[in-house]
Design an enzyme around this catalytic site. Structure first.
Site, short mmCIF file in Angstrom:
data_model
loop_
_atom_site.label_atom_id
_atom_site.label_comp_id
_atom_site.label_asym_id
_atom_site.label_seq_id
_atom_site.Cartn_x
_atom_site.Cartn_y
_atom_site.Cartn_z
N ASP A 13 0.80 -1.22 0.00
CA ASP A 13 0.00 0.00 0.00
C ASP A 13 0.83 1.27 0.00
O ASP A 13 0.41 2.31 0.52
CB ASP A 13 -0.96 0.02 1.21
CG ASP A 13 -1.90 -1.16 1.21
OD1 ASP A 13 -2.22 -1.66 0.11
OD2 ASP A 13 -2.30 -1.60 2.30
N LYS A 16 1.83 2.19 -5.12
CA LYS A 16 2.36 1.65 -6.39
C LYS A 16 1.44 1.98 -7.57
O LYS A 16 1.91 2.40 -8.63
CB LYS A 16 2.53 0.11 -6.27
CG LYS A 16 3.50 -0.29 -5.17
CD LYS A 16 3.57 -1.80 -4.99
CE LYS A 16 2.34 -2.40 -4.35
NZ LYS A 16 2.08 -2.03 -2.96
N GLY A 40 -4.60 -4.14 -3.78
CA GLY A 40 -5.57 -3.09 -4.11
C GLY A 40 -4.77 -1.88 -4.50
O GLY A 40 -4.11 -1.27 -3.65
N HIS A 41 -4.74 -1.57 -5.79
CA HIS A 41 -3.92 -0.46 -6.28
C HIS A 41 -4.83 0.70 -6.69
O HIS A 41 -5.67 0.54 -7.58
CB HIS A 41 -3.04 -0.92 -7.45
CG HIS A 41 -2.01 -1.93 -7.03
ND1 HIS A 41 -1.08 -2.45 -7.89
CD2 HIS A 41 -1.75 -2.50 -5.83
CE1 HIS A 41 -0.31 -3.31 -7.23
NE2 HIS A 41 -0.70 -3.36 -5.98
N GLN A 223 1.89 -6.04 -3.22
CA GLN A 223 2.35 -6.15 -1.83
C GLN A 223 3.64 -5.34 -1.64
O GLN A 223 3.84 -4.37 -2.33
CB GLN A 223 2.55 -7.62 -1.42
CG GLN A 223 1.25 -8.42 -1.28
CD GLN A 223 0.66 -8.85 -2.60
OE1 GLN A 223 1.28 -9.52 -3.38
NE2 GLN A 223 -0.58 -8.51 -2.84
#
Ligand code: GDP
Ligand code: IMO
Ligand code: MG
Length: 424
Positions: A13, A16, A40-41, A223
């Site tokens: 988080d 990225k 979750g990007h 990650q």
């Protein structure tokens, strides 16, 4: 042409998605090499926030191809949901997206195994996102997995049934865990039908042909380094190699073809889920960072644990990744802090540690901090790093000196435009 890599240096988080989106115009292909819907990007532009889980973060830009590599694990239902969310924005994803035939599939029964295993661990649970990541990678290394290429086989249903039978017998070990597969299986099979409409490729061939043709490629990590299966805070990690080496195995790119490695970190530090976090602040300062930084998971919505930047952990991450440049994210979150702290080393049992030690789970790790003057002003409207307050410039210089890698980007807000280039 070499393949550049962008990945997280902390516990995920870091931002990225945002930086991949910012950099995409410089590239022809954006390729995910590991992880799955545990990621979750977030991307923000033109007042809209998008969250991607499996789809590479280059999907919103015209003329760029997006590759889901062999190292990724795909839940067809979540994947379908992501594609559906692109529809209102008229993104022609069918022409912009290709998927590796060798990427493994997450079955509904993998998710059940994940949930059963976490439940059985009780207070020792990993804090998994419960997306079935661990069980799917276990089937991959155990040589039982189903891959995207299998969905085109006439024996697909038989292969699926055999794997589910195996999972059901494994679930018998958890008699207290109740489940019903009937509903989720139908939805999953429907999603498989839609996956068949996309382009599946021999991705190692695809990417190496592209390298040969001089295409510019950016590999997008999921990650973070401290969640890497080998180098993270084991066992509180994910089940894939999140480090640069994961690009080679997760895409079929030879080590000699790796170019720049961009490491991303927050101006502070967060972690979601269980496991050691030496600089965690379990007080009102941590709460303040969470509030100012809106630190809630993009996948699960869970509050993220917050703390100060951890230099030994960052140095370790830079080392295992060979990071050649850095992006410092969320500087704006510290806009109203009189004083900022940076952990320079740890004390364990009265001994000084300048590096990340083997055991941070059972040992009492005492972080030692240096105080740094805050900048106490709004940075979110800055348009160039030259105009940044001196205290922010000094913080960046201080970290560059400690980390021995240039910080080329400073991010001051979630939007695409809130990105400052630090020219060296
Ligand atoms: P990722 O998993 O590394 O892509 O990061 P996430 O999307 O899970 O979490 C990063 C969060 O911070 C998202 O909500 C982003 O919109 C947000 N974000 C990214 N960069 C910045 C920044 O510089 N400032 C602020 N305030 N938010 C940011
Ligand atoms: P992105 O790509 C932050 C964490 C989980 C849990 C551990 C194992 O958005 O940075 P898993 O679901 O893999 O079994 O969970 O890893 N985790 C993440 N934390 N960001 C992520 O991805 C994460 N993906 C997994 O919270 O502690
Ligand atoms: Mg995330």
């Amino acid at each position: 042409m070499k393949v550049d890599v962008l990945l997280g240096l902390q516990w995920g988080d870091e931002g990225k998605g945002k930086i991949v989106d910012v950099l995409t115009p410089k590239y022809d292909i954006i390729a995910r090499f590991q992880g799955g819907p545990n990621a979750g990007h977030t991307l923000e532009f033109e007042g809209i926030k998008h969250v991607l889980h499996t789809i590479p973060s280059g999907i919103f830009r015209d003329g760029v191809m997006n590759l889901v590599g062999n190292g990724v694990v795909i839940d067809p239902v979540i994947f379908q949901g992501e594609l559906d969310k692109l529809e209102p924005f008229n993104i022609d994803y069918k022409s912009r997206l290709v998927i590796s035939k060798k990427a493994h599939l997450i079955l509904p029964s993998h998710r059940l195994l994940d949930a059963a295993s976490e439940q059985a661990k009780g207070k020792n649970k990993i804090g998994s996102t419960l997306k079935g990541i661990g069980p799917t990678y276990m089937d991959k290394t155990g040589r039982n997995g189903l891959r995207v290429g299998d969905i085109f086989s006439p024996n697909f249903k038989a292969k699926y049934d055999a794997l589910v039978e195996k999972h059901k017998s494994m679930l018998e070990r958890y008699p207290e865990f109740k489940f019903d597969l009937s509903e989720t299986e139908g939805t999953w099979m429907d999603a498989i039908n839609r996956l068949r409409e996309l382009t599946a490729v021999d991705s190692e061939q695809y990417i190496n042909d592209a390298i040969k043709a001089g295409k510019k490629i950016l590999a997008e990590g999921a990650q973070g380094t401290m969640l890497d299966i080998d180098f993270g805070t084991y066992p509180f990690v994910t089940s894939s190699n999140t480090v640069t080496a994961g690009t080679c195995t997760g895409l079929g790119v030879a080590p000699t073809r790796i170019g720049d490695v961009i490491g991303i970190f927050k101006a502070y530090c967060t972690r979601v889920g269980s496991g050691p976090f030496p600089t965690e602040l379990e007080d009102e300062v941590g709460e303040r960072i969470r509030k100012e930084g809106f630190e809630f998971g993009a996948t699960t919505g869970r509050p993220r644990r917050c703390g100060w930047v951890d230099i030994p952990a960052l140095k370790y991450a830079i080392m295992v990744n060979g990071a050649s440049e850095l992006s410092m994210m969320k500087a704006d979150v510290l806009d109203n802090f009189e004083t900022i702290r940076a952990c320079t080393h740890y004390m364990i049992d009265g001994e000084r540690y300048d590096y990340f030690p083997y055991d941070v789970t059972d040992m009492e790790v005492v972080p030692v901090y240096e105080d740094i003057e805050g900048w106490n002003c709004d940075t979110t409207k800055l348009t160039s790093f030259d105009e940044a307050p001196d205290a922010l410039k000094s913080y960046v210089k201080y970290l560059e000196q400690k980390l021995e890698v240039p910080i080329t980007v400073v991010s001051v807000g979630p939007d695409r435009t809130q990105t400052l280039e630090n020219k060296h």
